[in-house]
Design a protein around this motif. Structure first.
Motif, PDB file in Angstrom:
ATOM      1  N   ARG A  61      28.984  38.652  38.277  1.00 32.78           N
ATOM      2  CA  ARG A  61      30.056  39.631  38.071  1.00 32.78           C
ATOM      3  C   ARG A  61      30.761  39.313  36.759  1.00 32.78           C
ATOM      4  O   ARG A  61      30.829  38.162  36.359  1.00 32.78           O
ATOM      5  CB  ARG A  61      31.101  39.534  39.183  1.00 32.78           C
ATOM      6  N   SER A  62      31.350  40.332  36.157  1.00 34.26           N
ATOM      7  CA  SER A  62      32.138  40.148  34.948  1.00 34.26           C
ATOM      8  C   SER A  62      33.348  41.069  35.010  1.00 34.26           C
ATOM      9  O   SER A  62      33.202  42.288  34.993  1.00 34.26           O
ATOM     10  CB  SER A  62      31.297  40.472  33.714  1.00 34.26           C
ATOM     11  N   GLY A  71      39.739  43.022  37.759  1.00 35.10           N
ATOM     12  CA  GLY A  71      38.464  43.704  37.958  1.00 35.10           C
ATOM     13  C   GLY A  71      38.501  45.209  37.965  1.00 35.10           C
ATOM     14  O   GLY A  71      37.626  45.839  38.534  1.00 35.10           O
ATOM     15  N   ASN A  72      39.501  45.823  37.323  1.00 36.26           N
ATOM     16  CA  ASN A  72      39.498  47.280  37.258  1.00 36.26           C
ATOM     17  C   ASN A  72      38.449  47.796  36.272  1.00 36.26           C
ATOM     18  O   ASN A  72      38.076  48.950  36.303  1.00 36.26           O
ATOM     19  CB  ASN A  72      40.880  47.820  36.904  1.00 36.26           C
ATOM     20  N   LYS A  73      37.996  46.934  35.387  1.00 38.44           N
ATOM     21  CA  LYS A  73      36.895  47.233  34.477  1.00 38.44           C
ATOM     22  C   LYS A  73      35.953  46.040  34.538  1.00 38.44           C
ATOM     23  O   LYS A  73      36.353  44.928  34.869  1.00 38.44           O
ATOM     24  CB  LYS A  73      37.377  47.413  33.034  1.00 38.44           C
ATOM     25  N   GLY A  74      34.697  46.250  34.175  1.00 36.87           N
ATOM     26  CA  GLY A  74      33.777  45.127  34.173  1.00 36.87           C
ATOM     27  C   GLY A  74      32.369  45.545  34.504  1.00 36.87           C
ATOM     28  O   GLY A  74      32.011  46.716  34.380  1.00 36.87           O
ATOM     29  N   GLY A  75      31.579  44.562  34.932  1.00 32.96           N
ATOM     30  CA  GLY A  75      30.190  44.836  35.224  1.00 32.96           C
ATOM     31  C   GLY A  75      29.663  43.992  36.365  1.00 32.96           C
ATOM     32  O   GLY A  75      30.170  42.907  36.651  1.00 32.96           O
ATOM     33  N   LEU A  76      28.641  44.520  37.008  1.00 37.62           N
ATOM     34  CA  LEU A  76      27.937  43.845  38.083  1.00 37.62           C
ATOM     35  C   LEU A  76      26.466  43.814  37.711  1.00 37.62           C
ATOM     36  O   LEU A  76      25.931  44.807  37.215  1.00 37.62           O
ATOM     37  CB  LEU A  76      28.113  44.609  39.397  1.00 37.62           C
ATOM     38  N   ALA A  77      25.810  42.697  37.926  1.00 29.83           N
ATOM     39  CA  ALA A  77      24.393  42.582  37.585  1.00 29.83           C
ATOM     40  C   ALA A  77      23.639  41.918  38.732  1.00 29.83           C
ATOM     41  O   ALA A  77      24.103  40.923  39.291  1.00 29.83           O
ATOM     42  CB  ALA A  77      24.209  41.771  36.306  1.00 29.83           C
ATOM     43  N   ILE A  78      22.505  42.492  39.073  1.00 30.33           N
ATOM     44  CA  ILE A  78      21.628  41.928  40.100  1.00 30.33           C
ATOM     45  C   ILE A  78      20.222  41.879  39.522  1.00 30.33           C
ATOM     46  O   ILE A  78      19.738  42.848  38.943  1.00 30.33           O
ATOM     47  CB  ILE A  78      21.617  42.768  41.391  1.00 30.33           C
ATOM     48  N   ILE A  87      13.229  42.691  37.600  1.00 35.86           N
ATOM     49  CA  ILE A  87      14.024  43.899  37.377  1.00 35.86           C
ATOM     50  C   ILE A  87      15.494  43.519  37.445  1.00 35.86           C
ATOM     51  O   ILE A  87      15.919  42.813  38.356  1.00 35.86           O
ATOM     52  CB  ILE A  87      13.732  44.972  38.447  1.00 35.86           C
ATOM     53  N   ALA A  88      16.261  43.999  36.472  1.00 36.15           N
ATOM     54  CA  ALA A  88      17.708  43.794  36.484  1.00 36.15           C
ATOM     55  C   ALA A  88      18.396  45.148  36.602  1.00 36.15           C
ATOM     56  O   ALA A  88      17.962  46.138  36.011  1.00 36.15           O
ATOM     57  CB  ALA A  88      18.163  43.094  35.211  1.00 36.15           C
ATOM     58  N   PHE A  89      19.464  45.170  37.381  1.00 41.39           N
ATOM     59  CA  PHE A  89      20.298  46.357  37.541  1.00 41.39           C
ATOM     60  C   PHE A  89      21.700  45.971  37.108  1.00 41.39           C
ATOM     61  O   PHE A  89      22.232  44.950  37.559  1.00 41.39           O
ATOM     62  CB  PHE A  89      20.334  46.814  39.005  1.00 41.39           C
ATOM     63  N   VAL A  90      22.292  46.759  36.221  1.00 39.37           N
ATOM     64  CA  VAL A  90      23.654  46.494  35.750  1.00 39.37           C
ATOM     65  C   VAL A  90      24.473  47.757  35.957  1.00 39.37           C
ATOM     66  O   VAL A  90      24.052  48.854  35.593  1.00 39.37           O
ATOM     67  CB  VAL A  90      23.681  46.108  34.251  1.00 39.37           C
ATOM     68  N   SER A  91      25.636  47.583  36.555  1.00 40.96           N
ATOM     69  CA  SER A  91      26.573  48.678  36.714  1.00 40.96           C
ATOM     70  C   SER A  91      27.846  48.274  35.984  1.00 40.96           C
ATOM     71  O   SER A  91      28.327  47.154  36.152  1.00 40.96           O
ATOM     72  CB  SER A  91      26.862  48.910  38.198  1.00 40.96           C
ATOM     73  N   ALA A  92      28.379  49.179  35.167  1.00 38.32           N
ATOM     74  CA  ALA A  92      29.560  48.840  34.380  1.00 38.32           C
ATOM     75  C   ALA A  92      30.590  49.959  34.445  1.00 38.32           C
ATOM     76  O   ALA A  92      30.244  51.139  34.454  1.00 38.32           O
ATOM     77  CB  ALA A  92      29.168  48.580  32.933  1.00 38.32           C
ATOM     78  N   HIS A  93      31.850  49.552  34.493  1.00 35.44           N
ATOM     79  CA  HIS A  93      32.975  50.480  34.391  1.00 35.44           C
ATOM     80  C   HIS A  93      33.741  50.058  33.147  1.00 35.44           C
ATOM     81  O   HIS A  93      34.326  48.980  33.110  1.00 35.44           O
ATOM     82  CB  HIS A  93      33.854  50.394  35.639  1.00 35.44           C
TER      83      HIS A  93
END
Length: 134
Positions: A61-62, A71-78, A87-93
């Motif tokens: 997490r970032s 954590g109102n903004k940032g990114g999640l990576a799996i 395979i990497a998945f990244v979700s970012a706000h």
């Protein structure tokens, strides 16, 4: 058999119901209201589909929001491995609006830096894996 991740949010439950009993959660990450959930067929999760078995799950997490910790903004990576493919998945706000381009770029750099814990430390998720979905 691997224990399935717990679903605790109405959205998570809705996705699971829609996919049906043949699917399960490989990994779920949450950072405040951000969510990243990786679903796969049950046979891939429990190893019945050996050629496509899911393994090597790692995550990070970032938080890049207020004071770079909120954590109102940032990114999640799996990161997962399916057979021999990583395979990497990244979700970012990220920061919104045209005038926040520099802030968005800074946030992306921070997300890439802080998620280096998955995989090899000297590479980031955007360049290390066979496929990266951002």
């Amino acid at each position: 058999t691997k224990k399935a991740e717990q679903l605790s949010h109405q959205w998570d439950e809705m996705l699971s119901t829609r996919l049906g009993s043949g699917w399960g959660v490989c990994k779920k990450l949450v950072l405040r209201e951000m969510r990243l959930i990786i679903f796969a067929r049950q046979g891939m999760i429990n190893g019945d589909e050996k050629a496509f078995a899911v393994s090597g799950i790692q995550w990070a997490r970032s938080a890049t929001g207020i004071a770079t910790v909120w954590g109102n903004k940032g990114g999640l990576a799996i990161k997962i491995q399916v057979g021999h493919t990583t395979i990497a998945f990244v979700s970012a706000h990220l920061a919104a609006h045209d005038h926040k381009l520099k802030a968005r770029n800074d946030m992306c750099r921070e997300i890439l830096k802080e998620t280096r814990g998955i995989g090899v430390r000297h590479l980031d998720v955007a360049s290390e894996f066979d496929h990266c979905f951002w």
